[in-house]
Design an enzyme around this catalytic site. Structure first.
Site, PDB file in Angstrom:
ATOM      1  N   GLU A   1      -8.760   0.729  -3.177  1.00  0.00           N
ATOM      2  CA  GLU A   1      -9.582   0.807  -1.960  1.00  0.00           C
ATOM      3  C   GLU A   1     -10.470   2.024  -2.040  1.00  0.00           C
ATOM      4  O   GLU A   1     -10.000   3.115  -2.382  1.00  0.00           O
ATOM      5  CB  GLU A   1      -8.681   0.984  -0.741  1.00  0.00           C
ATOM      6  CG  GLU A   1      -8.106  -0.274  -0.211  1.00  0.00           C
ATOM      7  CD  GLU A   1      -7.366   0.018   1.092  1.00  0.00           C
ATOM      8  OE1 GLU A   1      -7.734   0.959   1.814  1.00  0.00           O
ATOM      9  OE2 GLU A   1      -6.407  -0.694   1.336  1.00  0.00           O
TER      10      GLU A   1
ATOM     11  N   THR B   1      -7.104   6.759  10.230  1.00  0.00           N
ATOM     12  CA  THR B   1      -6.952   5.669   9.281  1.00  0.00           C
ATOM     13  C   THR B   1      -8.245   4.858   9.318  1.00  0.00           C
ATOM     14  O   THR B   1      -9.152   5.205  10.068  1.00  0.00           O
ATOM     15  CB  THR B   1      -5.715   4.810   9.635  1.00  0.00           C
ATOM     16  OG1 THR B   1      -5.596   3.752   8.683  1.00  0.00           O
ATOM     17  CG2 THR B   1      -5.810   4.210  11.026  1.00  0.00           C
TER      18      THR B   1
ATOM     19  N   ASP C   1      -0.157   4.503  -0.012  1.00  0.00           N
ATOM     20  CA  ASP C   1      -0.856   5.731   0.398  1.00  0.00           C
ATOM     21  C   ASP C   1       0.068   6.742   1.071  1.00  0.00           C
ATOM     22  O   ASP C   1      -0.034   7.953   0.845  1.00  0.00           O
ATOM     23  CB  ASP C   1      -1.960   5.407   1.411  1.00  0.00           C
ATOM     24  CG  ASP C   1      -3.112   4.628   0.811  1.00  0.00           C
ATOM     25  OD1 ASP C   1      -3.162   4.485  -0.419  1.00  0.00           O
ATOM     26  OD2 ASP C   1      -3.963   4.156   1.587  1.00  0.00           O
ATOM     27  N   HIS C   2       0.974   6.217   1.924  1.00  0.00           N
ATOM     28  CA  HIS C   2       1.711   7.166   2.761  1.00  0.00           C
ATOM     29  C   HIS C   2       2.942   7.761   2.080  1.00  0.00           C
ATOM     30  O   HIS C   2       3.560   8.680   2.620  1.00  0.00           O
ATOM     31  CB  HIS C   2       1.985   6.552   4.127  1.00  0.00           C
ATOM     32  CG  HIS C   2       0.679   6.304   4.826  1.00  0.00           C
ATOM     33  ND1 HIS C   2      -0.200   7.334   5.109  1.00  0.00           N
ATOM     34  CD2 HIS C   2       0.043   5.156   5.180  1.00  0.00           C
ATOM     35  CE1 HIS C   2      -1.297   6.820   5.658  1.00  0.00           C
ATOM     36  NE2 HIS C   2      -1.184   5.506   5.708  1.00  0.00           N
TER      37      HIS C   2
ATOM     38  N   HIS D   1       1.679   1.288   5.839  1.00  0.00           N
ATOM     39  CA  HIS D   1       2.284   2.295   6.710  1.00  0.00           C
ATOM     40  C   HIS D   1       3.636   1.851   7.253  1.00  0.00           C
ATOM     41  O   HIS D   1       4.619   2.600   7.204  1.00  0.00           O
ATOM     42  CB  HIS D   1       1.311   2.630   7.853  1.00  0.00           C
ATOM     43  CG  HIS D   1       1.809   3.696   8.767  1.00  0.00           C
ATOM     44  ND1 HIS D   1       2.498   3.423   9.933  1.00  0.00           N
ATOM     45  CD2 HIS D   1       1.759   5.045   8.669  1.00  0.00           C
ATOM     46  CE1 HIS D   1       2.827   4.557  10.518  1.00  0.00           C
ATOM     47  NE2 HIS D   1       2.394   5.556   9.776  1.00  0.00           N
TER      48      HIS D   1
ATOM     49  N   ARG E   1      -6.868  12.952   1.058  1.00  0.00           N
ATOM     50  CA  ARG E   1      -5.785  13.371   1.951  1.00  0.00           C
ATOM     51  C   ARG E   1      -4.431  12.795   1.550  1.00  0.00           C
ATOM     52  O   ARG E   1      -3.402  13.338   1.903  1.00  0.00           O
ATOM     53  CB  ARG E   1      -6.098  13.032   3.410  1.00  0.00           C
ATOM     54  CG  ARG E   1      -6.054  11.558   3.711  1.00  0.00           C
ATOM     55  CD  ARG E   1      -6.197  11.296   5.185  1.00  0.00           C
ATOM     56  NE  ARG E   1      -7.526  11.616   5.682  1.00  0.00           N
ATOM     57  CZ  ARG E   1      -8.072  11.017   6.747  1.00  0.00           C
ATOM     58  NH1 ARG E   1      -7.395  10.114   7.410  1.00  0.00           N
ATOM     59  NH2 ARG E   1      -9.283  11.323   7.134  1.00  0.00           N
ATOM     60  N   HIS E   2      -4.432  11.651   0.862  1.00  0.00           N
ATOM     61  CA  HIS E   2      -3.134  11.150   0.372  1.00  0.00           C
ATOM     62  C   HIS E   2      -3.191  10.881  -1.137  1.00  0.00           C
ATOM     63  O   HIS E   2      -2.765  11.704  -1.916  1.00  0.00           O
ATOM     64  CB  HIS E   2      -2.592   9.978   1.210  1.00  0.00           C
ATOM     65  CG  HIS E   2      -3.571   8.967   1.703  1.00  0.00           C
ATOM     66  ND1 HIS E   2      -4.413   8.287   0.870  1.00  0.00           N
ATOM     67  CD2 HIS E   2      -3.831   8.513   2.959  1.00  0.00           C
ATOM     68  CE1 HIS E   2      -5.134   7.457   1.593  1.00  0.00           C
ATOM     69  NE2 HIS E   2      -4.833   7.566   2.869  1.00  0.00           N
TER      70      HIS E   2
ATOM     71  N   GLU F   1     -11.342  -9.074   3.250  1.00  0.00           N
ATOM     72  CA  GLU F   1     -10.053  -8.748   3.861  1.00  0.00           C
ATOM     73  C   GLU F   1     -10.295  -8.562   5.348  1.00  0.00           C
ATOM     74  O   GLU F   1     -11.099  -7.711   5.757  1.00  0.00           O
ATOM     75  CB  GLU F   1      -9.452  -7.479   3.239  1.00  0.00           C
ATOM     76  CG  GLU F   1      -8.106  -7.155   3.890  1.00  0.00           C
ATOM     77  CD  GLU F   1      -7.258  -6.176   3.092  1.00  0.00           C
ATOM     78  OE1 GLU F   1      -7.360  -6.151   1.844  1.00  0.00           O
ATOM     79  OE2 GLU F   1      -6.484  -5.451   3.735  1.00  0.00           O
TER      80      GLU F   1
ATOM     81  N   GLY G   1      -2.005  -2.347   9.794  1.00  0.00           N
ATOM     82  CA  GLY G   1      -1.119  -2.224  10.949  1.00  0.00           C
ATOM     83  C   GLY G   1      -0.070  -3.315  11.055  1.00  0.00           C
ATOM     84  O   GLY G   1       0.660  -3.366  12.052  1.00  0.00           O
TER      85      GLY G   1
ATOM     86  N   ASN H   1       0.854  -1.193   0.000  1.00  0.00           N
ATOM     87  CA  ASN H   1       0.000   0.000   0.000  1.00  0.00           C
ATOM     88  C   ASN H   1       0.893   1.248   0.000  1.00  0.00           C
ATOM     89  O   ASN H   1       1.733   1.409   0.893  1.00  0.00           O
ATOM     90  CB  ASN H   1      -0.891  -0.046   1.255  1.00  0.00           C
ATOM     91  CG  ASN H   1      -1.832   1.130   1.342  1.00  0.00           C
ATOM     92  OD1 ASN H   1      -1.425   2.265   1.125  1.00  0.00           O
ATOM     93  ND2 ASN H   1      -3.071   0.890   1.687  1.00  0.00           N
TER      94      ASN H   1
ATOM     95  N   HIS I   1      -5.640   3.754  -1.668  1.00  0.00           N
ATOM     96  CA  HIS I   1      -6.960   4.147  -1.156  1.00  0.00           C
ATOM     97  C   HIS I   1      -7.236   5.591  -1.560  1.00  0.00           C
ATOM     98  O   HIS I   1      -6.568   6.509  -1.085  1.00  0.00           O
ATOM     99  CB  HIS I   1      -6.945   3.998   0.375  1.00  0.00           C
ATOM    100  CG  HIS I   1      -8.247   4.305   1.039  1.00  0.00           C
ATOM    101  ND1 HIS I   1      -8.414   4.192   2.396  1.00  0.00           N
ATOM    102  CD2 HIS I   1      -9.451   4.713   0.555  1.00  0.00           C
ATOM    103  CE1 HIS I   1      -9.664   4.518   2.713  1.00  0.00           C
ATOM    104  NE2 HIS I   1     -10.302   4.849   1.613  1.00  0.00           N
TER     105      HIS I   1
ATOM    106  N   ARG J   1       4.034  18.813   1.519  1.00  0.00           N
ATOM    107  CA  ARG J   1       4.623  20.011   0.917  1.00  0.00           C
ATOM    108  C   ARG J   1       3.853  20.503  -0.307  1.00  0.00           C
ATOM    109  O   ARG J   1       4.255  21.469  -0.935  1.00  0.00           O
ATOM    110  CB  ARG J   1       6.079  19.723   0.515  1.00  0.00           C
ATOM    111  CG  ARG J   1       7.011  19.671   1.699  1.00  0.00           C
ATOM    112  CD  ARG J   1       7.118  21.057   2.336  1.00  0.00           C
ATOM    113  NE  ARG J   1       7.853  21.035   3.583  1.00  0.00           N
ATOM    114  CZ  ARG J   1       9.159  21.232   3.687  1.00  0.00           C
ATOM    115  NH1 ARG J   1       9.877  21.444   2.620  1.00  0.00           N
ATOM    116  NH2 ARG J   1       9.733  21.223   4.856  1.00  0.00           N
TER     117      ARG J   1
HETATM  118  N1  PXP Z   1      -5.938  -3.049   3.966  1.00  0.00           N
HETATM  119  C1  PXP Z   1      -6.896  -2.110   4.002  1.00  0.00           C
HETATM  120  C2  PXP Z   1      -8.267  -2.484   3.555  1.00  0.00           C
HETATM  121  C3  PXP Z   1      -6.615  -0.796   4.435  1.00  0.00           C
HETATM  122  O1  PXP Z   1      -7.588   0.129   4.478  1.00  0.00           O
HETATM  123  C4  PXP Z   1      -5.296  -0.473   4.784  1.00  0.00           C
HETATM  124  C5  PXP Z   1      -4.943   0.921   5.182  1.00  0.00           C
HETATM  125  O2  PXP Z   1      -5.232   1.798   4.170  1.00  0.00           O
HETATM  126  C6  PXP Z   1      -4.326  -1.472   4.714  1.00  0.00           C
HETATM  127  C7  PXP Z   1      -4.673  -2.757   4.332  1.00  0.00           C
HETATM  128  C8  PXP Z   1      -2.887  -1.217   5.037  1.00  0.00           C
HETATM  129  O3  PXP Z   1      -2.767  -0.834   6.379  1.00  0.00           O
HETATM  130  P1  PXP Z   1      -1.377  -0.282   6.883  1.00  0.00           P
HETATM  131  O4  PXP Z   1      -1.087   0.946   6.100  1.00  0.00           O
HETATM  132  O5  PXP Z   1      -1.635  -0.030   8.323  1.00  0.00           O
HETATM  133  O6  PXP Z   1      -0.373  -1.377   6.644  1.00  0.00           O
END
Ligand code: PXP
Length: 249
Positions: A75, A105, A14-15, A222, A54-55, A156, A200, A12, A48, A23
């Protein structure tokens, strides 16, 4: 029994976008991270697109659809806007998640049982468009059975409660949550649902979940992006892959 050998890793990104957006510019580019993750052995990329952007941005999704050679797991919340976007792109997989503006989150699983009718109608066109529909839920029998009834192909399991309990040293709670997830993976599999898990997960928490034979995919973001600060994205992913394979062996 499922094919216990094959466990996919969805990275993932996103971050990477969270850091970029701090920035307001174009750096670091989530697409570059996605391509690097692909080269490092990710079996898929997860992103996502949140309602508040936001991201990940709409342009990121356009770019991912163009550049990825591995499947995109898109997502999204169950809203008309997101459905339109998904139908335009037709990603390999769509994962329906709950979304609240004020949350940091995705805090819990989707409430499927109480919204069965609406969700059944919501996912039908996505399935018809060829997307694999996954529902992000807690390890709860009611929700799993409802996900099955609405026609989802995948669930999931939300691993957040398990990971939080581990991080806070509540080991009895952690082990109870793990046991719940183990039982619910088996139940979902017996209903014909493909089982994924995520949220997580870290090097410390991944192995017990990776060891469930019914789990076919882990989605992890993350921690990997955080760990990339210290050791680089490629080694961070390689170590996660190693732990997953070890748990599966
Ligand atoms: N799976 C789903 C459905 C999620 O919403 C997320 C977080 O966006 C993740 C997995 C990944 O979670 P993490 O970023 O905490 O590893």
């Amino acid at each position: 029994m499922p094919d216990a050998g094959k466990l996919r890793l969805g990275v993932n990104i996103d971050h990477v976008a969270t850091v970029r957006n701090a920035r307001g510019g174009a750096y670091p580019d989530p697409l570059r991270a996605a391509k690097l993750a692909e080269e490092a052995g990710a079996d898929g990329i997860t992103a996502h697109l949140r309602e508040d952007r936001r991201h990940i941005s709409d342009a990121d999704i356009d770019g991912l659809m163009d550049v990825l050679t591995v499947p995109l797991n898109f997502e999204m919340a169950a809203t008309d806007e997101m459905q339109r976007i998904a139908l335009r792109h037709r990603p390999h997989a769509v994962c329906i998640v709950p979304e609240k503006r004020e949350e940091k989150t995705t805090e819990g699983g989707l409430e499927v049982a109480r919204e069965e009718n609406r969700l059944a109608h919501f996912i039908a066109p996505l399935r018809e468009a060829g997307c694999r529909v996954s529902i992000f839920i807690a390890a709860d029998m009611r929700q799993i059975e409802a996900a099955h009834r609405i026609g989802a192909q995948v669930i999931e399991l939300h691993t957040g409660a398990y990971c939080d309990a581990h991080a806070e040293g509540r080991f009895d709670d952690r082990d109870a949550e793990l046991e719940r997830m183990r039982e619910m993976s088996a139940l979902a599999h017996s209903l014909g649902l493909e089982v994924h898990a995520g949220h997580g997960l870290t090097y410390e928490t991944v192995k017990p979940v990776a060891a469930f034979p019914e789990v076919m995919e882990l989605n992890i973001g993350h921690f990997l992006i955080g760990e990339a600060i210290f050791r680089g994205l490629t080694p961070a992913i390689a170590e996660m892959r190693r732990l997953m394979d070890e748990a599966r062996a």
